[in-house]
Design a protein around this motif. Structure first.
Motif, short mmCIF file in Angstrom:
data_model
loop_
_atom_site.label_atom_id
_atom_site.label_comp_id
_atom_site.label_asym_id
_atom_site.label_seq_id
_atom_site.Cartn_x
_atom_site.Cartn_y
_atom_site.Cartn_z
N GLU A 58 0.82 -1.22 0.00
CA GLU A 58 0.00 0.00 0.00
C GLU A 58 0.85 1.27 0.00
O GLU A 58 0.54 2.23 -0.70
CB GLU A 58 -0.92 0.03 1.23
CG GLU A 58 -2.05 -0.95 1.18
CD GLU A 58 -2.86 -0.94 2.48
OE1 GLU A 58 -2.59 -0.11 3.38
OE2 GLU A 58 -3.77 -1.79 2.59
N GLU A 59 1.89 1.28 0.82
CA GLU A 59 2.68 2.50 0.98
C GLU A 59 3.67 2.73 -0.16
O GLU A 59 3.91 3.86 -0.55
CB GLU A 59 3.45 2.45 2.30
CG GLU A 59 2.56 2.55 3.51
CD GLU A 59 3.32 2.45 4.81
OE1 GLU A 59 2.71 2.74 5.84
OE2 GLU A 59 4.50 2.06 4.82
N TRP A 61 3.80 0.89 -3.25
CA TRP A 61 3.36 0.43 -4.57
C TRP A 61 4.34 -0.58 -5.15
O TRP A 61 4.79 -0.47 -6.28
CB TRP A 61 3.16 1.60 -5.52
CG TRP A 61 2.00 2.45 -5.19
CD1 TRP A 61 1.77 3.09 -4.00
CD2 TRP A 61 0.88 2.74 -6.01
NE1 TRP A 61 0.60 3.78 -4.05
CE2 TRP A 61 0.03 3.58 -5.29
CE3 TRP A 61 0.54 2.40 -7.31
CZ2 TRP A 61 -1.15 4.07 -5.80
CZ3 TRP A 61 -0.65 2.89 -7.82
CH2 TRP A 61 -1.47 3.71 -7.07
N SER A 114 2.67 6.92 -2.60
CA SER A 114 1.22 6.80 -2.50
C SER A 114 0.69 7.95 -1.67
O SER A 114 1.46 8.81 -1.23
CB SER A 114 0.86 5.46 -1.86
OG SER A 114 1.26 5.46 -0.50
N ASP A 115 -0.61 7.95 -1.38
CA ASP A 115 -1.17 8.97 -0.48
C ASP A 115 -0.57 8.86 0.92
O ASP A 115 -0.42 9.85 1.62
CB ASP A 115 -2.69 8.82 -0.38
CG ASP A 115 -3.38 9.20 -1.68
OD1 ASP A 115 -2.76 9.91 -2.50
OD2 ASP A 115 -4.53 8.78 -1.87
#
Length: 140
Positions: A58-59, A61, A114-115
């Motif tokens: 998630e963090e 990619w 990422s966000d």
């Protein structure tokens, strides 16, 4: 869970956090900019390694085929954190947290942001203690 990722120059990978929004509670805060090790919280029913692998994906990619997580943590600590979901800034609401730090080997260093992670830096391991990072990782 947090990942300890070193490169061949004995530098440790830190992520610069972006804005934070909790998917479940909808809580939002705009205090990104702190550095931390890759990783995060477990989802209900997840084991430690699976949760860390999900957080890295998630963090950063990066696909789980491109990294290896050790079977056992290198470092474990019990600490307490301020309740970030608490809306009243005048109240201190601390709770205990078990932190586990796993060695992770990255096979392909082509990863993104990422966000949750807006930038990455490699920091010489001897300067880790001098960097302003989230308190739960400072004792590492």
């Amino acid at each position: 869970m947090k990942a300890i990722i070193l490169n061949k120059n004995n530098e440790i990978l830190l992520l610069k956090e972006g804005r934070y929004k909790d998917k479940k509670s909808g809580f939002y805060r705009e205090d990104g900019g702190m550095y931390d090790l890759p990783g995060g919280w477990l989802d209900w029913g997840e084991d430690f390694r699976t949760g860390l692998m999900r957080e890295i994906e998630e963090e950063m990619w990066i696909s789980y085929e491109n990294f290896l997580v050790a079977d056992t943590p290198l470092y474990v600590q019990l600490t307490e954190l301020d309740d970030r979901y608490h809306k009243d800034e005048n109240e201190d609401d601390f709770y205990p947290v078990l932190m586990m730090y796993f060695p992770v080997k990255i096979l392909d260093f082509h990863f993104g942001t990422s966000d949750e992670c807006v930038d990455t830096i490699w920091l010489p391991i001897e300067k880790f203690a001098q960097k302003q990072i989230w308190s739960h990782s400072q004792s590492l």
